[in-house]
Design an enzyme around this catalytic site. Structure first.
Site, PDB file in Angstrom:
ATOM      1  N   HIS A 105       1.183  -1.300   0.175  1.00 36.65           N
ATOM      2  CA  HIS A 105      -0.167  -0.041   0.237  1.00 36.65           C
ATOM      3  C   HIS A 105       1.075   1.118   0.160  1.00 36.65           C
ATOM      4  O   HIS A 105       2.143   1.475   0.794  1.00 36.65           O
ATOM      5  CB  HIS A 105      -0.252  -0.380   0.869  1.00 36.65           C
ATOM      6  CG  HIS A 105      -1.463  -1.276   1.713  1.00 36.65           C
ATOM      7  ND1 HIS A 105      -1.201  -2.299   2.342  1.00 36.65           N
ATOM      8  CD2 HIS A 105      -2.922  -1.286   1.594  1.00 36.65           C
ATOM      9  CE1 HIS A 105      -2.209  -2.953   2.521  1.00 36.65           C
ATOM     10  NE2 HIS A 105      -3.446  -2.328   1.109  1.00 36.65           N
ATOM     11  N   ASP A 108       2.124   2.251   3.134  1.00 37.93           N
ATOM     12  CA  ASP A 108       2.887   0.847   4.221  1.00 37.93           C
ATOM     13  C   ASP A 108       4.451   1.275   3.727  1.00 37.93           C
ATOM     14  O   ASP A 108       5.718   1.677   4.919  1.00 37.93           O
ATOM     15  CB  ASP A 108       3.184  -0.133   3.776  1.00 37.93           C
ATOM     16  CG  ASP A 108       1.764  -0.841   3.164  1.00 37.93           C
ATOM     17  OD1 ASP A 108       0.593  -0.369   4.121  1.00 37.93           O
ATOM     18  OD2 ASP A 108       1.820  -1.704   2.525  1.00 37.93           O
TER      19      ASP A 108
HETATM   20  C1  XLS Z   1      -7.061  -6.802   4.113  1.00 33.96           C
HETATM   21  C2  XLS Z   1      -7.203  -7.012   3.358  1.00 33.96           C
HETATM   22  C3  XLS Z   1      -5.978  -6.117   2.538  1.00 33.96           C
HETATM   23  C4  XLS Z   1      -5.900  -6.034   1.263  1.00 33.96           C
HETATM   24  C5  XLS Z   1      -5.199  -5.279   0.494  1.00 33.96           C
HETATM   25  O1  XLS Z   1      -8.407  -7.676   5.056  1.00 33.96           O
HETATM   26  O2  XLS Z   1      -6.436  -8.249   2.732  1.00 33.96           O
HETATM   27  O3  XLS Z   1      -4.561  -6.097   3.009  1.00 33.96           O
HETATM   28  O4  XLS Z   1      -4.999  -7.749   0.702  1.00 33.96           O
HETATM   29  O5  XLS Z   1      -5.393  -3.970   0.779  1.00 33.96           O
END
Ligand code: XLS
Ligand code: NI
Ligand code: NI
Length: 441
Positions: A105, A108
């Site tokens: 993301h 991140d």
């Molecule tokens: C959350 C999601 C997230 C997505 C990406 O539950 O899995 O991590 O994979 O935003």
């Protein structure tokens, strides 16, 4: 080139394939990157990716307790400097592990600034650093995404917020995330709902929110075209958490949404195991459903805990599960340009850096075994034959005519009036099927 830094994972060697008989727990027993399965190297079947958020930003905090992770390199908080330093740590990890991809993301990899412009500058600085390490190592970005759920501005969602300026801000954030993904040669871009859903129907205009979500995704697709990004878009289903009802509930819901809004040519599914089970489905079901509709894109590999019941995002170690997953993936011709992203976190109690290695090694070996077992099931052919036998009547005259559309209720009524009753059914032999699968494990 990035300033030289000390090793983060001190004493941990490059993880190698040593075969099932090795004594080492820091080695692969089954994942042999270049071993051919159905004529293709394992690494190209599996296309493993490390999730930046869990592996390099996970702190181990939970609603009851403080962070537990011991990460000696984390000395500079959530600063830009820390973000830049962390890139070398992430790439050291991925190089030692021998994975080809990662996912992130925007927030991140780079910290949110005081303004959108500052956040964008942070992201540009980290992107340059990421690119250096990609070029140095050959590790690539499987997909990028934007975090549209952590900041308080997204309290009511992003694309489905009741606040139009929040929609606008989210649009600006995704525009930038797409540009960064493109600059890094990303193979895809993911939309996961975040807070796109509702907590209460009394205060929610569902029609308006869903229309806004569709508008948002169209704008993303349009912008991708404008900047020349040709990567695959994915929609990631999840039925609940953080909202009580997420609009991207499961594959069937997502595919309907995409088709109803003219997005089906642009977006495939990114399917996560723990989300499938939260929706009351098996992962195999979600993959099969997406596959038969032509929407199988990529997977977020993890597993839940049946006794906990939330999105615990554990590393997958169950070989029966990975066998079922890989069997569907092989059936539909593989995942590329998608891959297997470990959207999984080490347990709060597994707080040492080496635990990140154990977790990923276990997941990769579990998928390698699943791949080999699934390929053996397919090569043997008995399972497929049994399924075909079960549907044999559909290859007879009547079955073929029905499938071809040349029968009607009236003609079928005539046929059955003449026969008096349908031919007796044969046994489903579920136990035989299950026993047969176990013979390959
Ligand atoms: C959350 C999601 C997230 C997505 C990406 O539950 O899995 O991590 O994979 O935003
Ligand atoms: Ni996910
Ligand atoms: Ni999840």
């Amino acid at each position: 080139m990035a300033a030289a830094q000390g090793e983060a994972f001190v004493g941990i060697p490059r993880i190698r394939y040593e075969g099932p008989d090795t004594d080492s727990m820091l080695a692969f027993r089954h994942y042999d990157a270049n071993e051919l399965v159905e004529g293709k190297p394992m690494k190209d079947h599996l296309r493993f990716a490390v999730a930046w958020w869990h592996s390099f930003r996970g702190t181990g905090s939970d609603p009851f307790g403080a962070p537990t992770m011991r990460r000696p390199w984390e000395t500079k908080g959530d600063s830009l400097e820390a973000a830049l330093d962390r890139v070398a740590v992430g790439f050291e990890f991925m190089e030692k592990l021998g994975v080809g991809f990662y996912c992130f993301h925007d927030r991140d990899v780079a910290p949110e600034g005081a303004t959108l412009a500052e956040s964008n500058r942070h992201l540009d600085a980290v992107t340059a650093r990421l690119r250096e390490h990609q070029e140095r190592t050959g590790i690539r970005l499987l997909w990028g995404t934007a975090n549209l759920f952590s900041h308080p501005r997204y309290v009511h969602g992003a694309a489905t917020s009741c606040n139009a300026e929040v929609f606008a801000y989210a649009a600006a954030q995704v525009k930038k995330a797409l540009e960064v993904t493109h600059a890094l040669g990303g193979a895809g871009y993911v939309f996961w709902g975040g807070r796109e859903g509702y907590q209460c129907l009394w205060n929610t205009d569902m029609k308006r929110e869903l229309d806004h979500l569709a508008r948002f995704m169209h704008m993303a697709v349009d912008h991708a075209r404008q900047i020349g990004f040709t990567g695959q878009f994915y929609f990631e289903p999840k039925p609940r958490e953080p909202t009580k009802h997420q609009y991207d509930f499961d594959c069937a819901t997502c595919i309907n949404f995409l088709r109803a809004n003219g997005l089906e040519k642009h977006v495939k599914m990114n399917i996560e195991t723990n989300h499938a089970t939260l929706a009351g489905h098996e992962m195999q079901h979600e993959l099969e459903y997406a596959g038969l509709q032509g929407f199988l894109g990529s997977i977020d590999a993890n597993t839940g805990d049946p006794l906990v019941g939330w999105d615990t995002d554990q590393f997958p170690t169950d070989i029966y599960l990975t066998t079922r997953i890989m069997h569907v993936i092989l059936k539909y011709g593989g995942l590329a340009p998608g891959g297997i992203n470990f959207d999984a976190k080490v347990r709060r109690e597994s707080f040492e850096p080496v635990d990140l290695f154990h977790a990923h090694i276990g997941g990769m070996d579990a998928f390698a075994r699943g791949l080999k077992i699934a390929a053996a099931i397919r090569a043997d052919g008995r399972l497929d034959q049994l399924v075909r036998d079960r549907y044999a009547s559909w290859s007879g005259d009547l079955g073929r005519r029905i499938e071809a559309g040349s029968e009607s209720f009236a003609s079928l009524e005539q046929a059955m009036l003449a026969k008096g009753d349908a031919a007796p059914c044969t046994s489903g032999r579920q136990e035989l099927f299950e026993n047969l699968v176990n013979t390959y494990l």
